[in-house]
Design an enzyme around this catalytic site. Structure first.
Site, PDB file in Angstrom:
ATOM      1  CB  SER A  30     -58.814  11.698  46.719  1.00 47.13           C
ATOM      2  OG  SER A  30     -57.877  10.646  46.857  1.00 47.13           O
ATOM      3  CE  LYS A  96     -60.869   3.328  56.475  1.00 49.22           C
ATOM      4  NZ  LYS A  96     -60.708   4.310  55.391  1.00 49.22           N
ATOM      5  N   GLY A  97     -56.700   6.293  57.541  1.00 45.73           N
ATOM      6  CA  GLY A  97     -56.510   7.482  58.358  1.00 45.73           C
ATOM      7  C   GLY A  97     -55.665   8.550  57.700  1.00 45.73           C
ATOM      8  N   GLY A  99     -56.650  10.490  55.617  1.00 47.26           N
ATOM      9  CA  GLY A  99     -57.527  11.661  55.591  1.00 47.26           C
ATOM     10  C   GLY A  99     -57.995  12.075  56.976  1.00 47.26           C
ATOM     11  CD  GLU A 105     -61.921   6.726  57.251  1.00 46.32           C
ATOM     12  OE1 GLU A 105     -62.006   7.288  56.154  1.00 46.32           O
ATOM     13  OE2 GLU A 105     -60.825   6.373  57.737  1.00 46.32           O
ATOM     14  CE  LYS A 123     -53.988   5.150  48.223  1.00 45.10           C
ATOM     15  NZ  LYS A 123     -55.378   5.393  48.532  1.00 45.10           N
TER      16      LYS A 123
HETATM   17  C1  5RP Z   1     -59.352   8.731  55.550  1.00 49.23           C
HETATM   18  C2  5RP Z   1     -58.992   7.426  54.961  1.00 49.23           C
HETATM   19  C3  5RP Z   1     -59.044   7.335  53.483  1.00 49.23           C
HETATM   20  O1  5RP Z   1     -59.980   6.372  53.131  1.00 49.23           O
HETATM   21  C4  5RP Z   1     -57.684   6.956  52.986  1.00 49.23           C
HETATM   22  O2  5RP Z   1     -56.755   7.943  53.435  1.00 49.23           O
HETATM   23  C5  5RP Z   1     -57.638   6.872  51.454  1.00 49.23           C
HETATM   24  O3  5RP Z   1     -57.793   8.137  50.913  1.00 49.23           O
HETATM   25  P1  5RP Z   1     -57.560   8.419  49.372  1.00 49.23           P
HETATM   26  O4  5RP Z   1     -58.621   7.657  48.629  1.00 49.23           O
HETATM   27  O5  5RP Z   1     -57.661   9.895  49.246  1.00 49.23           O
HETATM   28  O6  5RP Z   1     -56.170   7.928  49.019  1.00 49.23           O
HETATM   29  O7  5RP Z   1     -58.677   6.472  55.619  1.00 49.23           O
HETATM   30  O8  5RP Z   1     -59.134   8.742  56.931  1.00 49.23           O
END
Ligand code: 5RP
Length: 224
Positions: A30, A96-97, A99, A105, A123
């Site tokens: 996002s 990460k991950g 999403g 990635e 974060k």
């Molecule tokens: C997807 C990721 C995203 O970069 C991570 O989850 C951050 O997402 P967001 O900006 O929606 O918080 O690693 O696999």
């Protein structure tokens, strides 16, 4: 200033490093979403780039924005990648991950000369694994056995989506969200997990990010 605005200013700041002719890795999430919108506007204004997406979702958004897309087969080296993160420590190590795009990635990160991570300030963490469960992508075959081995490394893990309706990644796999009481030695844990048969990849990124761009209530901050 709300969280969405903090994500937006961080993501748009990252696009200022994109130059004409670049091959650009397009992250997922996002926060990166705002970078994709901005890159789309820049392309409409004449910017000439090629994007390599890290997920099917990002590919769709980038295509809607008319950002020209390519693959690692055609462009094995990526000049600049813009991606998000779920947790960032002071050494620029990442989880990460969130999403579910961590495998692509990490492949894109590995092919990238420079990586910008865009986040809002929520974060930032002193120790990885204290505010976000670590995503681990595993193959579906024998996944319960894989989870048992993964649980020897972490405190406990949850199959994302649950047993009735498990999330399937773009690569056709499952995700285990692994809870830790902190990950003070992220490289060690990254390697331990990846050594388990059935584990495809995990969301620990060590020594990959060149700069973290953080959206805060008082504007942009950097870690590099
Ligand atoms: C997807 C990721 C995203 O970069 C991570 O989850 C951050 O997402 P967001 O900006 O929606 O918080 O690693 O696999």
């Amino acid at each position: 200033m709300n969280t969405e605005y903090r994500k937006k200013i961080a993501a748009e700041k990252a696009t200022e490093e994109v130059r004409n002719g670049m091959v650009v890795g397009l992250g997922t999430g996002s926060t990166v979403y705002y970078a994709l919108l901005k890159l789309g506007a820049m392309v409409r204004n004449g910017l000439n780039i090629v994007g390599i997406p890290t997920s099917d979702g990002t590919e769709k958004i980038a295509a809607e924005q008319n950002i020209p897309l390519s693959t690692l087969a055609v462009h094995p080296t990526i000049e600049l990648t813009i991606d998000g993160a779920d947790e960032v420590d002071a050494h620029l190590n990442l989880i990460k991950g969130g999403g579910a795009a961590l495998v692509r990635e990490k492949i894109i990160a590995n092919a990238s000369k420079r990586i910008l991570i865009v986040v809002d300030e929520s974060k930032v963490s002193h120790v990885l694994g204290t505010s976000f469960a670590l995503p681990v992508e595993i193959v579906r075959f024998g996944w319960e056995a894989t989870q048992r081995e993964v649980n020897k490394v972490c405190e406990k893990s949850d199959l994302r989506g649950g047993i009735e309706d498990p999330l399937i990644t773009d690569n056709g796999n499952y995700i285990l969200d692994c809870h830790f009481d902190g990950i003070p030695e992220p490289k060690k844990v990254e390697l331990q997990l990846n050594n388990i048969p059935g584990v495809v990849e995990n969301g620990i990124f060590v020594d990959r990010a060149d700069k973290v761009i953080i959206g805060t209530p008082s504007g942009i901050k950097y870690m590099e």
